[in-house]
Design an enzyme around this catalytic site. Structure first.
Site, short mmCIF file in Angstrom:
data_model
loop_
_atom_site.label_atom_id
_atom_site.label_comp_id
_atom_site.label_asym_id
_atom_site.label_seq_id
_atom_site.Cartn_x
_atom_site.Cartn_y
_atom_site.Cartn_z
N HIS A 1 -7.11 -4.29 -2.59
CA HIS A 1 -7.43 -3.60 -1.33
C HIS A 1 -7.73 -2.14 -1.70
CE1 HIS A 1 -7.55 -2.40 2.78
NE2 HIS A 1 -6.30 -1.98 2.89
N ASP B 1 0.81 -1.22 0.00
CA ASP B 1 0.00 0.00 0.00
C ASP B 1 0.85 1.27 0.00
OD1 ASP B 1 -2.49 -1.29 0.03
OD2 ASP B 1 -2.47 -1.47 2.22
N GLU B 2 1.93 1.27 0.78
CA GLU B 2 2.72 2.48 0.95
C GLU B 2 3.50 2.88 -0.31
OE1 GLU B 2 5.18 -0.84 3.03
OE2 GLU B 2 3.09 -0.37 2.56
N ASP C 1 -11.67 -4.13 6.53
CA ASP C 1 -10.42 -4.89 6.45
C ASP C 1 -9.40 -4.36 7.46
OD1 ASP C 1 -8.84 -6.94 4.81
OD2 ASP C 1 -7.52 -5.20 4.73
N GLU D 1 -0.32 -23.97 25.11
CA GLU D 1 -1.66 -23.59 25.52
C GLU D 1 -2.16 -22.30 24.86
OE1 GLU D 1 -3.82 -25.29 27.14
OE2 GLU D 1 -2.43 -26.93 27.51
#
Length: 347
Positions: free
Chosen positions: A107, A82-83, A194, A230
């Site tokens: 996107h 994106d950048e 998103d 766990e």
């Protein structure tokens, strides 16, 4: 809401196009290889000297500079981070975009926040698989697909027997999306939901919860190995059950003890204060403030590997004891290494 499947999309539309895929990262390698395997004429566009150039060629794909890949292409899918997209678009894509070419994204970030401003004569669409690129590729290879979103920002097609939406569906089919189902949305809705999902639940929320649980057990005197199993290892086992059939399906599969603990303890961890924090996160996204903060941080990087906030947190994650413990334990679980989703040598 209508869900589109294979029978709702015409693969021949995108097969009749020259498609430039700009970028060969997580999403780029998946889209390029999936479309190529679907019979689409794909050209990968990369900068000279890109470390991905040889990876794409070794996958059997044609690779050109971004300018040459865009020149003459009917559809240009921008899958660089994106950048970097604004700079790539203004300097390398826009000057070489032919008349009638379609601009596509996975996107809506740069379109929704008005960082990229296509002219009115350019059709702008989105095909967004709802999963990481490595999963998009692996599910396609397994004859499946990742559910995807499509959106049309502007439809400037006037001389074809199909619409911009038809093109988006065709592309989604070539990428395996219609095997799982495709929903129609808007650039605004996709972008804001998103970003929120990533920050509050999937990436930010989940990893913070895992680390907090791990730290609580270790600080309570329990072994790091037990805490790892766990709080991290079993996350996938629970998520698989939820993914398969929802939360009730997971409750059906686990013990009564675990289910009862879910009901009485979950609300103590995720409280009304958590919901208030989530609403603040959403407001920060909707206002465009997060986008500006992110891009401002990126601009402080000299090598394109992330700004100071990204780098400091990335380093802190690498140095957290859960990473060292997990690396050691996973090395002894040979079944985890038989078929990797992420293989940095090829994707």
């Amino acid at each position: 809401m209508k869900i589109y499947y294979d029978e709702d999309a015409n693969l021949d539309i995108v097969k009749g196009m020259r498609v430039a895929i700009i970028g060969y990262g997580s999403q780029g390698h998946a889209h390029a290889n999936n479309l190529n395997d679907s019979g689409v004429n794909v050209i990968v566009g990369l900068r000279n000297g890109s470390s991905s150039w040889s990876k794409a060629e070794e996958a059997g794909l044609k690779v050109e500079t971004v300018e040459d890949a865009v020149n003459g292409s009917d559809l240009v899918m921008i899958l660089a981070p994106d950048e970097f997209q604004k700079d790539i678009y203004e300097k390398q894509i826009q000057p070489n975009l032919k008349d009638g070419a379609i601009l596509a994204f996975a996107h809506g970030f740069n379109i929704h926040f008005k960082k990229i401003l296509p002219d009115d004569s350019t059709s702008v669409i989105m095909i967004a698989p709802k999963g990481p690129g490595h999963t998009v590729r692996s599910t396609y290879n397994d004859n499946g697909g990742v559910p995807s979103l499509i959106a049309v920002f502007q439809d400037a097609i006037s001389d074809k027997p199909y619409s911009a939406k038809d093109v988006a569906l065709s592309y989604a089919k070539a990428n395996g999306g219609t095997r799982a189902g495709v929903l129609e949305t808007s650039f605004k809705e996709e972008t804001e939901t998103d970003l929120f999902g990533e920050q509050a639940v999937l990436c930010g929320g989940m990893t913070a919860l895992i680390k907090a649980g791990y730290e609580t057990l270790v600080e309570g005197g329990y072994s790091p190995e037990m805490a790892y199993f766990e709080c991290l290892h079993e996350t996938k086992l629970i998520v698989d059950l939820i993914h398969e059939g929802g939360i009730a399906n997971m409750h059906y599969s686990i013990s009564n003890t675990a289910e009862y603990g879910d009901y009485v303890s979950g609300p103590k961890v995720i409280t009304e204060d958590t919901k208030i924090a989530m609403k603040e996160i959403l407001k920060n996204i909707q206002s465009g403030n997060f986008a500006n903060e992110f891009l401002d941080d990126c601009r402080q990087s000299n090598d394109g590997s992330g700004g100071p906030t990204m780098k400091s947190n990335r380093e802190a994650t690498k140095n957290h004891s859960i990473e060292a413990v997990g690396l050691e334990l996973r090395s002894k679980m040979k079944f985890l290494n038989t078929k990797k989703l992420v293989d940095k040598e090829i994707n």
